[in-house]
Write a protein that holds these residues in place. Sequence first.
Motif, mmCIF file in Angstrom:
data_model
loop_
_atom_site.group_PDB
_atom_site.id
_atom_site.type_symbol
_atom_site.label_atom_id
_atom_site.label_comp_id
_atom_site.label_asym_id
_atom_site.label_seq_id
_atom_site.Cartn_x
_atom_site.Cartn_y
_atom_site.Cartn_z
ATOM 1 N N THR A 49 26.066 13.923 26.004
ATOM 2 C CA THR A 49 26.040 15.138 26.821
ATOM 3 C C THR A 49 24.645 15.400 27.355
ATOM 4 N N LYS A 50 23.655 15.305 26.491
ATOM 5 C CA LYS A 50 22.261 15.526 26.907
ATOM 6 C C LYS A 50 21.835 14.467 27.924
ATOM 7 N N ARG A 51 22.266 13.236 27.697
ATOM 8 C CA ARG A 51 21.903 12.156 28.613
ATOM 9 C C ARG A 51 22.482 12.424 30.006
ATOM 10 N N GLU A 52 23.735 12.862 30.050
ATOM 11 C CA GLU A 52 24.365 13.170 31.329
ATOM 12 C C GLU A 52 23.654 14.325 32.030
ATOM 13 N N GLN A 53 23.253 15.323 31.263
ATOM 14 C CA GLN A 53 22.522 16.447 31.848
ATOM 15 C C GLN A 53 21.196 15.984 32.427
ATOM 16 N N LEU A 54 20.500 15.123 31.702
ATOM 17 C CA LEU A 54 19.218 14.622 32.184
ATOM 18 C C LEU A 54 19.386 13.758 33.429
ATOM 19 N N LEU A 55 20.429 12.945 33.458
ATOM 20 C CA LEU A 55 20.672 12.130 34.642
ATOM 21 C C LEU A 55 20.979 13.006 35.855
ATOM 22 N N SER A 56 21.738 14.056 35.626
ATOM 23 C CA SER A 56 22.042 14.991 36.707
ATOM 24 C C SER A 56 20.770 15.668 37.212
ATOM 25 N N GLU A 57 19.930 16.075 36.267
ATOM 26 C CA GLU A 57 18.665 16.708 36.633
ATOM 27 C C GLU A 57 17.772 15.740 37.404
ATOM 28 N N GLN A 76 10.814 18.586 29.963
ATOM 29 C CA GLN A 76 11.037 19.349 28.736
ATOM 30 C C GLN A 76 12.328 18.908 28.055
ATOM 31 N N GLN A 77 13.382 18.719 28.821
ATOM 32 C CA GLN A 77 14.646 18.267 28.249
ATOM 33 C C GLN A 77 14.507 16.868 27.660
ATOM 34 N N LEU A 78 13.778 16.007 28.347
ATOM 35 C CA LEU A 78 13.565 14.650 27.850
ATOM 36 C C LEU A 78 12.761 14.674 26.556
ATOM 37 N N ASP A 79 11.743 15.515 26.480
ATOM 38 C CA ASP A 79 10.956 15.647 25.249
ATOM 39 C C ASP A 79 11.813 16.160 24.096
ATOM 40 N N ASP A 80 12.668 17.145 24.369
ATOM 41 C CA ASP A 80 13.559 17.678 23.335
ATOM 42 C C ASP A 80 14.522 16.610 22.834
ATOM 43 N N LEU A 81 15.094 15.850 23.753
ATOM 44 C CA LEU A 81 16.027 14.798 23.382
ATOM 45 C C LEU A 81 15.325 13.707 22.576
#
Length: 103
Positions: free
Chosen positions: A7-15, A54-59
């Motif tokens: 889910t996080k990966r998909e969100q990051l790809l979308s971003e 920030q999302q990538l760092d959190d992941l």
Amino acid sequence: MSNDFDTKREQLLSELQDILQTAEELFDEGKDVSADEFKKLKKRLTEKSGSYRQQLDDLQEKFSAKTRQAAKQSDALIQDNPYKAIGIAAGVAFVAGLLINRK
């Protein structure tokens, strides 16, 4: 964990796609826009890339924590059952040796 990671990966790809689209707009419209509009587009791109970072760092932090936890559990399991670990490692090495020699 896998579902959360996906889910996080998909969100990051979308971003990331949004950032690339904004960058394309910035470059495509760069010649036709005024300095103020150019600054607005640049600000929008900067904000999106900051959010992405920030999302990538959190992941990355979550993944690192899970990896450390798994390593600690594996270490504890091996220390609790050293002969089983040696037997499994020897078995895997034996099978790998057979497969490698089988040309």
